[in-house]
Design an enzyme around this catalytic site. Sequence first.
Site, short mmCIF file in Angstrom:
data_model
loop_
_atom_site.label_atom_id
_atom_site.label_comp_id
_atom_site.label_asym_id
_atom_site.label_seq_id
_atom_site.Cartn_x
_atom_site.Cartn_y
_atom_site.Cartn_z
N CYS A 2 -42.64 -5.22 -1.89
CA CYS A 2 -44.05 -4.84 -2.04
C CYS A 2 -44.55 -5.22 -3.42
O CYS A 2 -43.85 -5.04 -4.41
CB CYS A 2 -44.23 -3.36 -1.84
N ARG A 27 -42.79 -12.74 -3.60
CA ARG A 27 -41.84 -11.64 -3.46
C ARG A 27 -41.56 -11.33 -1.99
O ARG A 27 -40.61 -10.60 -1.68
CB ARG A 27 -42.39 -10.39 -4.14
N TRP A 74 -44.19 -5.16 2.28
CA TRP A 74 -43.00 -5.61 3.02
C TRP A 74 -42.53 -4.39 3.79
O TRP A 74 -42.09 -3.40 3.20
CB TRP A 74 -41.95 -6.09 2.02
N ASN A 100 -45.03 1.03 -4.10
CA ASN A 100 -43.83 0.22 -3.89
C ASN A 100 -42.66 1.16 -4.01
O ASN A 100 -42.55 1.86 -5.01
CB ASN A 100 -43.77 -0.88 -4.96
N GLY A 101 -41.81 1.22 -3.01
CA GLY A 101 -40.66 2.13 -3.07
C GLY A 101 -40.52 2.86 -1.76
O GLY A 101 -41.04 2.42 -0.73
N GLU A 498 -22.50 -19.70 -0.14
CA GLU A 498 -23.86 -19.90 -0.64
C GLU A 498 -24.58 -20.98 0.17
O GLU A 498 -25.77 -20.85 0.48
CB GLU A 498 -23.80 -20.25 -2.14
N LYS A 502 -28.03 -20.22 2.10
CA LYS A 502 -29.27 -20.98 1.86
C LYS A 502 -29.82 -21.48 3.18
O LYS A 502 -31.01 -21.37 3.45
CB LYS A 502 -29.03 -22.18 0.94
N GLU A 505 -31.18 -18.58 5.40
CA GLU A 505 -32.37 -17.94 4.82
C GLU A 505 -33.64 -18.73 5.10
O GLU A 505 -34.66 -18.15 5.43
CB GLU A 505 -32.23 -17.86 3.29
N HIS A 521 -8.51 -18.83 12.18
CA HIS A 521 -8.41 -17.43 12.60
C HIS A 521 -9.72 -16.92 13.20
O HIS A 521 -10.03 -15.75 13.08
CB HIS A 521 -8.00 -16.56 11.41
N LYS A 620 -38.08 -11.59 -2.31
CA LYS A 620 -37.44 -12.15 -3.49
C LYS A 620 -36.67 -11.07 -4.24
O LYS A 620 -35.59 -11.31 -4.77
CB LYS A 620 -38.52 -12.76 -4.40
C1 G6P Z 1 -32.89 -10.81 -2.10
C2 G6P Z 1 -33.22 -12.27 -2.31
C3 G6P Z 1 -31.95 -13.05 -2.57
C4 G6P Z 1 -31.20 -12.45 -3.75
C5 G6P Z 1 -30.91 -10.96 -3.54
C6 G6P Z 1 -30.38 -10.30 -4.80
O1 G6P Z 1 -32.19 -10.64 -0.91
O2 G6P Z 1 -33.89 -12.79 -1.18
O3 G6P Z 1 -32.27 -14.40 -2.87
O4 G6P Z 1 -30.00 -13.13 -3.93
O5 G6P Z 1 -32.11 -10.28 -3.20
O6 G6P Z 1 -31.38 -10.37 -5.77
P1 G6P Z 1 -31.14 -10.20 -7.32
O7 G6P Z 1 -32.51 -10.25 -7.93
O8 G6P Z 1 -30.49 -8.87 -7.50
O9 G6P Z 1 -30.27 -11.30 -7.77
#
Ligand code: G6P
Length: 625
Positions: A2, A27, A74, A100-101, A498, A502, A505, A521, A620
């Site tokens: 948010c 965000r 969000w 927000n929260g 990773e 990616k 996502e 396995h 984000k």
């Molecule tokens: C969210 C983002 C990810 C990020 C994760 C941790 O899920 O979409 O891209 O890796 O948060 O975020 P941080 O700011 O703690 O690295």
Amino acid sequence: MCGIVGYIGTKIATDILISGLERLEYRGYDSAGIATVLEGKITCIRAKGKLFNLREKLENQVNPSQIGIGHTRWATHGKPEERNAHPHLDMNEKVAVVQNGIIENYRELRQELTLKGCKFLSDTDTEVIPHLIASYLSESSSLLEAVQKAITHLTGAFAIAVIGADYPDELIVARQQAPLILGLGQGEFFCASDITALIPHTHAVVTLDNGEIARLTPLGLEIYNFEGDRIKKQPRTLNWSPMLVEKQGFRHYMLKEIHEQPSVVRTCLEAYVNGAWNAERHPDFSPINLGLPAHFYDDLQRVDILACGTSWHAALIGKYLLEQVTGIPTNVHYASEYRYAPAPITPNTLTIGVTQSGETADTLAAIEMEKDRRNLLEKQFQPRLLGITNRPESSIVHAVDHIINLHADIEIGVAATKTFLAQVMAFYCLTLDLAYHRRSLPLERLQEIIEQLYKLPFAIETLIQEQEKKIEQLAHEFAETKDFIFLGRGINFPIALEGALKLKEISYIHAEGYPAGEMKHGPIALLDSKVPVVTIAMPGKVYEKALSNAQEAKARDARLIGVTSMNQKEAETIFNDILVVPEVEELLSPILTVIPLQLLAYYIAARRGLDVDQPRNLAKSVTVE
Ligand code: G6P
């Protein structure tokens, strides 16, 4: 997650709120809204979906109000529908609130307020706040006082901004465990959950801390603690340029950020490595200067790393480096798990929180929990807390003793790329520093590694230059693919994770990352000609092993994509497609091997016509639990 913006001053509030919300779009959100005050009336306009829908609703509306609040939501409590979008109002439309929260006790509050006759129009936790504030207005001398009384009832993490129909000169904000920053202009004041919304308007900012409430008026800013005591805070000056939040000719922020990675590595080396260090001439000081407190090094016996998402992957590379290079036992924990099931306490332990945003609720809570439980114990168990973050103004800074600033400039694409690389670089620096202090590597070897690190920015540039077009072409072939497997071993296993993250996502393709030796396995059962297998095979300790795992996949008809620096001829005998990486020692290879995987994910998602920078459902910065 948010986003909050607020404005009070002499300009048209709607314009400033909308442009602020645009800067918070990155965000992640699923609805948006704004509320303004004019002539004793609150006007609140909200829309489901992207800001475009809100802008459409605002078209042809003339609203000269100079005070307002805005929000991108969000969804947590209640579906992403217009009636759940913020701002929320009380029944008489005298108070508007954005939050927000999560208000954890909202069910009890809602019940109490309903019994008193309040009617609720949304499913959100936030709606209790305007009702509560409104219930205190008649017995309060100001909006500030009513908000102060109302927040004593709230439990949970929150940042709020509040306006009142009868208070055209007061914007009230409060913070408890969720970010909120105030901006100071000439006869105008701003609030936002993220600095990006403030950059175009002012560089003078004050960060609100937990338990603080502020009144913004056209004449000034007053900050109090929740008990009502006035607090004096000096504004800081940001040296951010508005250019940092532009795409600068790239189609998406993510692509721009992938291209920025050579300079991210250079900046990190400039910040933390003593370039003139020489093993023979300077054996008496570390080649790395992270400014760590001296007691961090004392008889260090263990490292615990807490992180989420991509930061957790960077932490896994950190574990590999710390254990294999310095010999310090290291564990990596999901912060969301650790906060409820912490590892047994060990003495002389360094706890590291890795979070690019510095605001991830679980990482912050896990760090705070660790700090609290260690503070109760004797000296050898006392906390040694380090944060690795790209946002030195964020909440993690208050929770730890020291931070390593990633200096990667703001990252807007939701899928982390350059901040991942910067986090990995931070772990190389930390490892080399500890290796120096513990003498776990000969000085000549330290020097050799540092010299190689300096070659990496150019190697990344070469890689992008030579491979990008090819990867873009290759991506066309996977536009319809449903599943992907990524394999890596040793230090490149986290890169397989990773690469898979990616891809899922941003392209919504199912992808799994596995240690290559584990494929037999389980994942091998998924393989057929429709499931591409990406194998990272960099010459080194596990090279032959990774290649034979790739052969096992090939024998099941899988299409094999190799990320490798092996010679072209040999690679062609194994892989169907080759993503060539410049030659590099295995220990440093993750800095290069992740790049083609980022590009592959990017081009597949772009080819599928998806919203690469703001993928569905993702945020984000996840500021709620
Ligand atoms: C969210 C983002 C990810 C990020 C994760 C941790 O899920 O979409 O891209 O890796 O948060 O975020 P941080 O700011 O703690 O690295």
